[in-house]
Scaffold this active site. Structure first.
Site, mmCIF file in Angstrom:
data_model
loop_
_atom_site.group_PDB
_atom_site.id
_atom_site.type_symbol
_atom_site.label_atom_id
_atom_site.label_comp_id
_atom_site.label_asym_id
_atom_site.label_seq_id
_atom_site.Cartn_x
_atom_site.Cartn_y
_atom_site.Cartn_z
ATOM 1 C CE LYS A 1 25.271 -28.605 -13.143
ATOM 2 N NZ LYS A 1 25.466 -29.929 -13.513
ATOM 3 N NE ARG B 1 25.901 -29.281 -23.840
ATOM 4 C CZ ARG B 1 26.163 -29.126 -22.499
ATOM 5 N NH1 ARG B 1 25.050 -28.840 -21.667
ATOM 6 N NH2 ARG B 1 27.076 -29.321 -21.711
ATOM 7 N NE ARG C 1 30.238 -32.545 -20.255
ATOM 8 C CZ ARG C 1 28.927 -32.614 -20.867
ATOM 9 N NH1 ARG C 1 28.762 -33.438 -21.666
ATOM 10 N NH2 ARG C 1 28.061 -32.026 -20.239
ATOM 11 N NE ARG D 1 22.371 -32.629 -22.028
ATOM 12 C CZ ARG D 1 23.322 -32.234 -20.886
ATOM 13 N NH1 ARG D 1 22.512 -31.906 -19.954
ATOM 14 N NH2 ARG D 1 24.352 -32.053 -21.077
ATOM 15 N NE ARG E 1 31.155 -28.121 -14.700
ATOM 16 C CZ ARG E 1 30.237 -27.995 -15.439
ATOM 17 N NH1 ARG E 1 29.542 -26.643 -15.415
ATOM 18 N NH2 ARG E 1 29.344 -28.634 -16.022
HETATM 19 P P1 AMP Z 1 27.570 -27.202 -18.729
HETATM 20 O O1 AMP Z 1 26.546 -26.485 -19.817
HETATM 21 O O2 AMP Z 1 27.213 -26.595 -17.409
HETATM 22 O O3 AMP Z 1 27.595 -28.703 -18.780
HETATM 23 O O4 AMP Z 1 28.906 -26.907 -19.374
HETATM 24 C C1 AMP Z 1 29.577 -27.194 -20.493
HETATM 25 C C2 AMP Z 1 30.908 -27.179 -20.303
HETATM 26 O O5 AMP Z 1 31.536 -25.759 -20.177
HETATM 27 C C3 AMP Z 1 31.813 -27.917 -19.217
HETATM 28 O O6 AMP Z 1 31.819 -29.199 -19.510
HETATM 29 C C4 AMP Z 1 33.107 -27.206 -18.888
HETATM 30 O O7 AMP Z 1 34.067 -27.340 -20.195
HETATM 31 C C5 AMP Z 1 32.621 -25.518 -19.316
HETATM 32 N N1 AMP Z 1 32.251 -25.016 -17.951
HETATM 33 C C6 AMP Z 1 30.742 -24.597 -17.520
HETATM 34 N N2 AMP Z 1 31.054 -24.245 -16.277
HETATM 35 C C7 AMP Z 1 32.296 -24.006 -15.968
HETATM 36 C C8 AMP Z 1 33.152 -23.966 -14.711
HETATM 37 N N3 AMP Z 1 32.536 -23.429 -13.693
HETATM 38 N N4 AMP Z 1 34.282 -24.110 -14.823
HETATM 39 C C9 AMP Z 1 35.070 -24.459 -15.676
HETATM 40 N N5 AMP Z 1 34.436 -24.611 -16.958
HETATM 41 C C10 AMP Z 1 33.176 -24.569 -17.157
#
Ligand code: AMP
Length: 206
Positions: free
Chosen positions: A13, A153, A164, A122, A88
């Site tokens: 994404k 990360r 996740r 990654r 999400r």
């Molecule tokens: P990402 O960078 O999109 O993989 O997001 C990293 C982490 O941020 C996720 O594993 C969640 O813990 C949190 N996070 C990101 N977007 C959301 C969302 N829309 N709702 C809840 N938690 C989020």
């Protein structure tokens, strides 16, 4: 154009969002990036978010929805937006529906069994955020775009990734049906090269 990018962690994404935001000249809004910036700045939101992110869980809807609502009110979103990593949960999608009309939801589909390897390999640039994969860059430690340091990360370790992915299946995957029923879902095969996926999304978005 108001667009959502849907997909499991590691589906690509973020990588596609950077390219699409440039092509369609709309702001790229990543809730994950917003949380990471808050964690870095040690803000109250950052402190709350970190406790969930470190465990591979979702940050509570109330916190996340408010952040996105505020961000969508910024002037640059008048031309549209590209949401990456939001919504999400169905509750987040319902909250978004109340404040904005979504034109297209691009679901980047990658077989679940491929995602663990994609994410644990990654590496991201600590300066500009671009993602790489060790299968392609080997032990290179610097970003080819900005010379920033490449890091893993904190939530990209195997245990957290498994959590996740589990959260994705239970809480986020139902959004595919949610948006299908609203007639805005676009499915894209994400198990291809970055350029092929980009071409396929661009074609479908028009
Ligand atoms: P990402 O960078 O999109 O993989 O997001 C990293 C982490 O941020 C996720 O594993 C969640 O813990 C949190 N996070 C990101 N977007 C959301 C969302 N829309 N709702 C809840 N938690 C989020």
């Amino acid at each position: 154009m108001n667009v959502i990018l849907l997909g499991a962690p590691g589906a690509g994404k973020g990588t596609q969002a950077v390219k699409l935001a440039e092509k369609y000249k709309i702001p790229h809004i990543s809730t994950g990036d917003i949380f990471r910036a808050n964690i870095k700045g040690q803000t109250p939101i950052g402190i709350v978010a970190k406790s969930y992110i470190d465990k591979g869980q979702l940050v509570p809807d109330e916190v996340t929805v408010q952040i996105v609502k505020d961000r969508l009110e910024d002037d640059d979103c008048k031309v549209g937006y590209l949401l990456d990593g939001f919504p999400r949960t169905v509750a987040q999608a319902e909250a978004l529906e109340k404040v904005s009309k979504v034109d297209a939801v691009v679901n980047i589909d990658v077989p679940l069994e491929k995602l663990l390897r994609r994410i644990t390999g990654r590496r991201v640039c600590s300066k500009c955020g671009i993602s790489y994969h060790i299968d392609f860059i080997g032990d290179v430690k610097k970003c080819s775009e900005c010379d920033g340091e490449l890091i893993q990360r904190a939530d990209d370790n195997e245990d957290t990734v498994k959590q996740r992915l589990d959260v994705y299946v239970k809480q986020t995957a139902p959004l595919i049906e949610f948006y299908k029923s609203r007639g805005v879902l676009i499915n894209v095969d994400g198990d291809k090269s970055v350029d092929e996926v980009f071409e396929s999304i661009s074609e479908k978005l028009g």
